[in-house]
Design a protein around this motif. Structure first.
Motif, short mmCIF file in Angstrom:
data_model
loop_
_atom_site.label_atom_id
_atom_site.label_comp_id
_atom_site.label_asym_id
_atom_site.label_seq_id
_atom_site.Cartn_x
_atom_site.Cartn_y
_atom_site.Cartn_z
N SER A 297 0.85 -1.19 0.00
CA SER A 297 0.00 0.00 0.00
C SER A 297 0.88 1.24 0.00
O SER A 297 1.84 1.33 0.78
N GLU A 298 0.55 2.17 -0.88
CA GLU A 298 1.41 3.34 -1.06
C GLU A 298 0.59 4.45 -1.72
O GLU A 298 -0.54 4.23 -2.18
N ASP A 299 1.16 5.62 -1.78
CA ASP A 299 0.55 6.73 -2.53
C ASP A 299 0.89 6.54 -4.01
O ASP A 299 1.97 6.90 -4.46
N PHE A 300 -0.04 5.95 -4.74
CA PHE A 300 0.14 5.76 -6.18
C PHE A 300 -0.73 6.73 -6.98
O PHE A 300 -0.91 6.55 -8.19
N LEU A 301 -1.27 7.74 -6.34
CA LEU A 301 -2.27 8.61 -6.95
C LEU A 301 -1.67 9.73 -7.79
O LEU A 301 -0.72 10.39 -7.39
N LEU A 302 -2.25 9.93 -8.96
CA LEU A 302 -1.93 11.07 -9.82
C LEU A 302 -3.24 11.76 -10.16
O LEU A 302 -4.12 11.17 -10.79
N LEU A 303 -3.38 13.00 -9.71
CA LEU A 303 -4.57 13.79 -10.02
C LEU A 303 -4.28 14.63 -11.26
O LEU A 303 -3.30 15.38 -11.30
N ARG A 304 -5.15 14.46 -12.27
CA ARG A 304 -4.92 15.17 -13.54
C ARG A 304 -6.24 15.36 -14.27
O ARG A 304 -7.04 14.44 -14.39
N ASP A 305 -6.46 16.56 -14.75
CA ASP A 305 -7.62 16.87 -15.61
C ASP A 305 -8.95 16.43 -14.99
O ASP A 305 -9.83 15.94 -15.69
N GLY A 306 -9.08 16.58 -13.69
CA GLY A 306 -10.33 16.22 -13.04
C GLY A 306 -10.54 14.73 -12.85
O GLY A 306 -11.64 14.29 -12.53
N GLY A 307 -9.47 13.95 -13.02
CA GLY A 307 -9.57 12.50 -12.87
C GLY A 307 -8.50 11.95 -11.93
O GLY A 307 -7.50 12.62 -11.65
N ALA A 308 -8.73 10.73 -11.43
CA ALA A 308 -7.78 10.06 -10.54
C ALA A 308 -7.13 8.90 -11.29
O ALA A 308 -7.82 7.98 -11.73
N PHE A 309 -5.81 8.97 -11.43
CA PHE A 309 -5.07 7.97 -12.20
C PHE A 309 -3.93 7.40 -11.37
O PHE A 309 -3.58 7.94 -10.32
N HIS A 310 -3.34 6.31 -11.86
CA HIS A 310 -2.13 5.79 -11.24
C HIS A 310 -0.93 6.61 -11.68
O HIS A 310 -0.79 6.96 -12.86
N ASN A 311 -0.06 6.90 -10.73
CA ASN A 311 1.22 7.54 -11.04
C ASN A 311 2.13 6.46 -11.61
O ASN A 311 2.64 5.61 -10.86
N GLY A 312 2.33 6.47 -12.92
CA GLY A 312 3.10 5.42 -13.58
C GLY A 312 4.50 5.27 -13.04
O GLY A 312 4.99 4.14 -12.88
N THR A 313 5.15 6.39 -12.72
CA THR A 313 6.53 6.33 -12.21
C THR A 313 6.58 5.60 -10.87
O THR A 313 7.42 4.73 -10.65
N GLN A 314 5.65 5.95 -9.96
CA GLN A 314 5.62 5.32 -8.65
C GLN A 314 5.29 3.83 -8.75
O GLN A 314 5.90 2.99 -8.07
N VAL A 315 4.32 3.50 -9.60
CA VAL A 315 3.92 2.10 -9.75
C VAL A 315 5.08 1.27 -10.30
O VAL A 315 5.37 0.18 -9.79
N VAL A 316 5.74 1.78 -11.32
CA VAL A 316 6.83 1.02 -11.95
C VAL A 316 8.01 0.85 -11.00
O VAL A 316 8.65 -0.21 -10.97
N GLU A 317 8.30 1.87 -10.19
CA GLU A 317 9.37 1.72 -9.20
C GLU A 317 9.07 0.57 -8.25
O GLU A 317 9.95 -0.22 -7.90
#
Length: 329
Positions: A297-317
């Motif tokens: 469990s971690e902060d994988f959140l990327l807020l962009r353009d009014g939507g909630a997405f996975h932060n690709g950099t954090q997930v891949v690390e």
């Protein structure tokens, strides 16, 4: 891990390229296995008229793994916005994939040719070389066919399966050559992020892919969605997502689950723009551990353009950390 880790990513939709784009920058041997049950938008129109597997997800995956120029990738991704009755809404890349499939006598040869042209680093496999039809049975006993129809019904799904088109010479869905071998030889299998019932499970419902996932020695990592999805996972916890995966394959097979713990700010989501999402997925860590899952469990959140997405950099690390410290089977 001294050697390049062999990583297989299985899914579809907009979440898959986010992970692949990040993995592309790492020293990994990447294979993407992409759903072919999409029947909406440009992909759906092309599959109906040309009888080719829906090209949209394949197009996005190839761009994510491509080393070609940004100009070439922009052209490949360009979507016509004219009022022309045929071209409107079609992406140039979709038309190129459909044309090459016809020229080369199949989607496999078309992707191989296009991969060389686009300098794709890794392997891209459609889950099957036949366009497949998604079927669902709901908890009220009714059934529907077609991805768009299933999600639009807004019912609780009990199970899904895939079939070939009624006019196809192939009666039973079968994985494309190379996909099964990649799964069996992998160090890590990644499921998601993506729609549970319409992007991830359709791949696993192809018998030889599902059996390979159960048989492989690779660590199976599920990237749990941040938000629930209307028509699919309303009210789901992270454990409910994994429970659904396990139920469809008849076994607890998910080893590790990546879970976002960062809260999406209240009133942030633009539900007019992202009408497929509803509320944030709730957590049931005890439920996950009872199924034998390691929970990260971690902060994988990327807020962009009014939507909630996975932060690709954090997930891949985190995925690369897992490669270095795999869970014991």
């Amino acid at each position: 891990m001294g050697k390049r880790p062999k990583i297989v990513v299985i899914g579809g939709g907009t979440g898959l390229p986010v992970v692949l784009n990040g993995l592309h920058k790492k020293n990994a041997d990447i294979t993407a296995i992409v759903t072919v049950a999409d029947d909406g938008g440009s992909s759906g129109i092309i599959r109906d008229y040309v009888n080719v597997v829906p090209p949209g997800d394949i197009r996005n995956v190839m761009v994510a793994l491509s080393d070609s120029s940004s100009t070439f990738k922009d052209i490949f991704q360009y979507r016509f916005n004219s009022n022309d009755s045929f071209l409107s809404g079609h992406a140039i890349g979709n038309l190129i994939i459909a044309a090459l499939s016809e020229m080369k006598g199949g989607i496999g040869a078309a992707i191989q040719e296009l991969s060389e042209m686009m300098e794709v680093k890794g392997n891209v496999f459609p889950a099957s070389d036949e366009p497949l039809v998604l079927h669902a049975e709901f908890t009220d006993g009714t059934q529907l066919a077609g991805e768009a129809e299933i999600t639009a019904a807004h019912k609780t799904i009990q199970r899904i399966w895939v079939e070939t088109n009624p006019w196809s010479e192939v009666k039973k869905p079968k994985a494309i050559k190379g996909a099964v071998q990649a799964i069996l030889e992998a160090d890590q299998i990644i499921l998601g992020p993506g729609s549970l019932y319409t992007s991830i499970l359709p791949n696993l419902m192809i018998d030889d892919i599902g059996q390979a996932v159960l048989k492989t020695n690779a660590e199976i990592v599920y990237i749990c969605n941040i938000m629930t999805q209307k028509g699919e996972t309303i009210g789901f916890s992270d454990a409910d997502h994994v429970r659904t995966l396990n139920r469809h394959l008849g076994k607890n097979f998910v080893d590790t689950v990546l879970v976002n713990t960062k809260i999406v700010p209240e009133d942030y989501m633009d539900f007019h723009r992202y009408d497929e999402v509803s509320k944030q997925v709730t957590h049931d860590f005890n439920g996950l551990r009872k199924m034998g899952c390691r929970v990260i469990s971690e902060d994988f959140l990327l807020l962009r353009d009014g939507g909630a997405f996975h932060n690709g950099t954090q997930v891949v690390e985190e995925l690369m950390n897992i490669c270095s410290n795999p869970k014991r089977k």
